[in-house]
Design a protein around this motif. Structure first.
Motif, PDB file in Angstrom:
ATOM      1  N   UNK B  21      16.706 -60.898   3.233  1.00  0.00           N
ATOM      2  CA  UNK B  21      15.742 -61.205   2.168  1.00  0.00           C
ATOM      3  C   UNK B  21      14.909 -59.980   1.808  1.00  0.00           C
ATOM      4  N   UNK B  22      14.465 -59.276   2.839  1.00  0.00           N
ATOM      5  CA  UNK B  22      13.589 -58.135   2.591  1.00  0.00           C
ATOM      6  C   UNK B  22      14.359 -56.973   1.982  1.00  0.00           C
ATOM      7  N   UNK B  23      15.568 -56.713   2.491  1.00  0.00           N
ATOM      8  CA  UNK B  23      16.279 -55.556   1.959  1.00  0.00           C
ATOM      9  C   UNK B  23      16.828 -55.846   0.559  1.00  0.00           C
ATOM     10  N   UNK B  24      17.069 -57.114   0.253  1.00  0.00           N
ATOM     11  CA  UNK B  24      17.472 -57.468  -1.112  1.00  0.00           C
ATOM     12  C   UNK B  24      16.394 -57.027  -2.102  1.00  0.00           C
ATOM     13  N   UNK B  25      15.143 -57.397  -1.815  1.00  0.00           N
ATOM     14  CA  UNK B  25      14.041 -57.003  -2.698  1.00  0.00           C
ATOM     15  C   UNK B  25      13.911 -55.495  -2.803  1.00  0.00           C
ATOM     16  N   UNK B 228      14.429 -50.773   6.247  1.00  0.00           N
ATOM     17  CA  UNK B 228      14.848 -49.533   5.585  1.00  0.00           C
ATOM     18  C   UNK B 228      16.172 -49.041   6.148  1.00  0.00           C
ATOM     19  N   UNK B 229      16.350 -49.185   7.453  1.00  0.00           N
ATOM     20  CA  UNK B 229      17.641 -48.816   8.036  1.00  0.00           C
ATOM     21  C   UNK B 229      18.751 -49.664   7.421  1.00  0.00           C
ATOM     22  N   UNK B 230      18.469 -50.961   7.224  1.00  0.00           N
ATOM     23  CA  UNK B 230      19.457 -51.852   6.608  1.00  0.00           C
ATOM     24  C   UNK B 230      19.827 -51.347   5.219  1.00  0.00           C
ATOM     25  N   UNK B 231      18.817 -50.978   4.442  1.00  0.00           N
ATOM     26  CA  UNK B 231      19.081 -50.547   3.070  1.00  0.00           C
ATOM     27  C   UNK B 231      19.899 -49.253   3.067  1.00  0.00           C
ATOM     28  N   UNK B 232      19.589 -48.367   3.997  1.00  0.00           N
ATOM     29  CA  UNK B 232      20.330 -47.104   4.064  1.00  0.00           C
ATOM     30  C   UNK B 232      21.780 -47.365   4.472  1.00  0.00           C
ATOM     31  N   UNK B 233      21.969 -48.260   5.444  1.00  0.00           N
ATOM     32  CA  UNK B 233      23.328 -48.567   5.891  1.00  0.00           C
ATOM     33  C   UNK B 233      24.107 -49.266   4.786  1.00  0.00           C
ATOM     34  N   UNK B 234      23.470 -50.217   4.139  1.00  0.00           N
ATOM     35  CA  UNK B 234      24.157 -50.966   3.077  1.00  0.00           C
ATOM     36  C   UNK B 234      24.449 -50.082   1.875  1.00  0.00           C
ATOM     37  N   UNK B 235      23.644 -49.064   1.656  1.00  0.00           N
ATOM     38  CA  UNK B 235      23.794 -48.220   0.476  1.00  0.00           C
ATOM     39  C   UNK B 235      22.598 -48.448  -0.415  1.00  0.00           C
ATOM     40  N   UNK B 236      21.798 -47.400  -0.619  1.00  0.00           N
ATOM     41  CA  UNK B 236      20.582 -47.541  -1.410  1.00  0.00           C
ATOM     42  C   UNK B 236      20.890 -48.215  -2.741  1.00  0.00           C
ATOM     43  N   UNK B 237      20.190 -49.268  -3.040  1.00  0.00           N
ATOM     44  CA  UNK B 237      20.339 -49.893  -4.348  1.00  0.00           C
ATOM     45  C   UNK B 237      21.481 -50.889  -4.453  1.00  0.00           C
ATOM     46  N   UNK B 238      22.323 -51.011  -3.412  1.00  0.00           N
ATOM     47  CA  UNK B 238      23.420 -51.969  -3.502  1.00  0.00           C
ATOM     48  C   UNK B 238      22.937 -53.358  -3.074  1.00  0.00           C
ATOM     49  N   UNK B 239      23.079 -54.322  -3.968  1.00  0.00           N
ATOM     50  CA  UNK B 239      22.533 -55.661  -3.737  1.00  0.00           C
ATOM     51  C   UNK B 239      23.333 -56.383  -2.653  1.00  0.00           C
ATOM     52  N   UNK B 240      24.646 -56.435  -2.879  1.00  0.00           N
ATOM     53  CA  UNK B 240      25.493 -57.119  -1.917  1.00  0.00           C
ATOM     54  C   UNK B 240      25.416 -56.427  -0.562  1.00  0.00           C
ATOM     55  N   UNK B 241      25.378 -55.088  -0.605  1.00  0.00           N
ATOM     56  CA  UNK B 241      25.281 -54.297   0.617  1.00  0.00           C
ATOM     57  C   UNK B 241      24.046 -54.688   1.411  1.00  0.00           C
ATOM     58  N   UNK B 242      22.928 -54.873   0.738  1.00  0.00           N
ATOM     59  CA  UNK B 242      21.684 -55.226   1.421  1.00  0.00           C
ATOM     60  C   UNK B 242      21.823 -56.576   2.118  1.00  0.00           C
ATOM     61  N   UNK B 243      22.403 -57.540   1.444  1.00  0.00           N
ATOM     62  CA  UNK B 243      22.501 -58.891   2.002  1.00  0.00           C
ATOM     63  C   UNK B 243      23.432 -58.898   3.216  1.00  0.00           C
ATOM     64  N   UNK B 244      24.642 -58.375   3.004  1.00  0.00           N
ATOM     65  CA  UNK B 244      25.645 -58.413   4.067  1.00  0.00           C
ATOM     66  C   UNK B 244      25.189 -57.593   5.269  1.00  0.00           C
ATOM     67  N   UNK B 280      27.872 -41.195   3.778  1.00  0.00           N
ATOM     68  CA  UNK B 280      26.461 -40.912   3.457  1.00  0.00           C
ATOM     69  C   UNK B 280      25.886 -41.840   2.385  1.00  0.00           C
ATOM     70  N   UNK B 281      26.717 -42.367   1.518  1.00  0.00           N
ATOM     71  CA  UNK B 281      26.188 -43.233   0.460  1.00  0.00           C
ATOM     72  C   UNK B 281      26.001 -44.665   0.948  1.00  0.00           C
ATOM     73  N   UNK B 282      26.317 -44.936   2.224  1.00  0.00           N
ATOM     74  CA  UNK B 282      26.167 -46.289   2.740  1.00  0.00           C
ATOM     75  C   UNK B 282      27.451 -47.073   2.612  1.00  0.00           C
ATOM     76  N   UNK B 283      27.515 -48.213   3.339  1.00  0.00           N
ATOM     77  CA  UNK B 283      28.761 -48.980   3.378  1.00  0.00           C
ATOM     78  C   UNK B 283      29.169 -49.480   1.995  1.00  0.00           C
ATOM     79  N   UNK B 284      28.194 -49.896   1.189  1.00  0.00           N
ATOM     80  CA  UNK B 284      28.509 -50.474  -0.119  1.00  0.00           C
ATOM     81  C   UNK B 284      28.019 -49.590  -1.264  1.00  0.00           C
TER      82      UNK B 284
END
Lengths: 238, 288
Positions: B21-25, B228-244, B280-284
């Motif tokens: 929820x937090x990384x989605x926002x 923030x670690x989640x967002x970096x791993x998922x890929x900055x700005x990636x919506x689906x990446x943040x959720x998964x 480096x760009x994150x998983x997604x």
């Protein structure tokens, strides 16, 4: 210009524009009447692209006057200017890579009535119909250019600002674009064309404005073009 | 043995729901506004406190708070965007980061001053008390609700962004806001509303978190680093990446707590380091 003020769609006077500290336009003056196609000719860096951007309020600071259908827009934000019936096809095309071709086409909101239907647009650009599901970023340069042009035809914009639409494209695509622009003119669109490819612009335009160092320095009606061509070639450095 | 494993995985899934929820926002705000919103943790904490204050001082219950607190924080967020963040547009995004970080510190400080650092507890709403014995583990009803509600909110946000016209504006604005504005879309208003929506999501997570964790002034700064670690791993700005990634990392933490408890606090950051090395760009993420 013998046309009455009532048919004047765009009048730019004393337009200055800046990017940060750099002063790019130094008092541009020109006008375009309804249904006309005019070009802005000049060398790279003469301020043609900046003139189009300044009309849309996309530069930094700008001063002077830009009248659209008689309304002063110099203090308006970009999105309100667009709603006065303006469509812009930028030099870099501005296709959204993560949206499909069709999403790109359907994205711009209506800014006027009587825009072309999607079916009419696909008839004009059959390639786009085939590629409708492809992401915008996967389209070829020519397809992206057609899409950039197509997507402002749906919105009901009556004044089109087209920036270097033939740049870097194969002759067969340039030809197709020429046909498209001619048919848009026949449909009554008013068009300002920034073009490096003089041979593309010459047969389409009613008038040509010459830009140098951020000013309009001359105006050539289509009829007088032949006589002045050598001089123009020199001016454009081609 | 399996009881304990499933117990830890459940805790991981709960944490993961909050991360998501937090990384989605954060991802939505970063994508469109190019603002690294360090105030996100404070907005989460505000949501929890508003729920707690509503209940303690005014007798306003959980279900009302679940909507009222995000609405209030969302409006506050819109004011922050309109009055402060907008002035920084066009500057390096470091300025937005510093501004929101400062705001977070100020808000956290004020709450520390007002409420002290010891936690306040918030009761589980009457409708969601109790637990269900699933055989292999005992599942507290409220925790199941947290997982389901956050999944529903995350995936409906994702659907709206991917499948609707409004979402197409958001995606287009994320790529090229000036082009979108040149089409006649009121991009400045979109920025304000989007920031408000992101803040409201954080507050929603905060209200949901109130009965699970202690309501404390520092609850936001504790979770935000992982987010923030989640967002970096998922890929900055990636919506689906943040959720998964949010859910996945919650589970990873849970599993670590069972198999190798000592590493559970750092496993997220080890994952982050690995992802940054390999992708480096994150998983997604897409390379910009």
């Amino acid at each position: 210009m013998s046309d009455g003020a009532s048919t004047e769609i765009l009048r730019v006077s004393g337009l200055h524009a800046f990017y940060g500290e750099s002063h790019i336009l130094h008092g541009v003056d020109f006008s375009v009447s309804k249904g006309e196609l005019v070009t802005l000719l000049g060398r790279n860096g003469s301020g043609r692209t900046t003139t189009l951007k300044a009309i849309l309020g996309l530069t930094g600071k700008r001063t002077g006057s830009v009248l659209l259908n008689g309304r002063e827009t110099i203090a308006m934000p970009t999105h309100r200017i667009a709603h006065l019936g303006l469509g812009w096809c930028p030099e870099e095309r501005g296709i959204f890579a993560s949206l499909s071709a069709e999403e790109n086409l359907l994205l711009p909101p209506a800014v006027g009535s009587g825009g072309m239907s999607v079916a009419e647009i696909y008839e004009m650009f059959p390639n786009l119909a085939e590629r409708r599901r492809s992401p915008g970023g996967r389209l070829s340069g020519g397809e992206q250019q057609m899409l950039a042009l197509a997507r402002i035809l749906r919105t009901g914009a009556r004044l089109l600002l087209l920036d270097e639409i033939t740049e870097g494209l194969a002759p067969v695509i340039v030809q197709a674009l020429g046909k498209a622009v001619a048919s848009l003119k026949a449909r009554g669109f008013t068009i300002v064309l920034v073009e490096q490819n003089f041979r593309f612009a010459a047969p389409l335009a009613d008038r040509h404005y010459l830009l140098e160092h951020g000013r309009i320095i001359d105006q050539i009606p289509a009829g007088a073009l032949g006589a002045r061509e050598p001089e123009l070639q020199r001016f454009l450095g081609v | 043995m399996t009881q304990a494993l499933f117990g830890q995985l459940l805790v991981g899934l709960i944490n993961g729901s909050f991360y998501a929820l937090l990384s989605l926002g954060l991802a939505i705000i970063f994508g469109l506004l190019d603002v690294v919103n360090f105030a996100h943790g404070a907005q989460y904490m505000l949501g929890a406190y508003l729920a707690w204050m509503g209940l303690t001082w005014l007798g306003i219950g959980y279900w009302v708070a679940l909507f009222a607190a995000p609405a209030a924080v969302g409006i506050l967020g819109m004011a922050v965007e309109r009055l402060l963040l907008r002035r920084l547009r066009g500057l390096d995004n470091l300025y937005g980061l510093l501004l929101t970080f400062g705001l977070a510190l100020a808000v956290e400080g004020l709450f520390r001053q007002g409420f002290g650092i010891s936690g306040n507890s918030y009761p589980v709403p009457a409708q969601l008390t109790g637990a269900k014995n699933l055989g292999f583990m005992v599942l507290p009803i409220y925790r199941a609700w947290v997982v389901v509600a956050s999944l529903v909110v995350c995936f409906s946000s994702w659907l709206v962004i991917e499948k609707t016209r409004l979402g197409a504006y958001l995606r287009a604005g994320t790529e090229n806001p000036r082009m979108l504005q040149a089409f006649g879309v009121n991009v400045p208003l979109m920025f304000t509303v989007t920031y408000g929506f992101g803040a409201a999501l954080a507050a929603f997570a905060g209200v949901m978190a109130a009965p699970v964790y202690q309501v404390t002034p520092t609850m936001g700064s504790q979770v935000i680093i992982v987010v923030f670690a989640v967002v970096v791993i998922g890929g900055m700005g990636s919506i689906l990446g943040a959720i998964v990634t949010g859910l996945g990392l919650g589970l990873l933490e849970g599993a670590a707590k069972f198999f190798w408890p000592e590493i559970s606090g750092t496993v997220v950051f080890i994952a982050m380091a690995l992802v940054l090395l390999l992708r480096p760009a994150g998983l997604f993420g897409r390379q910009r």
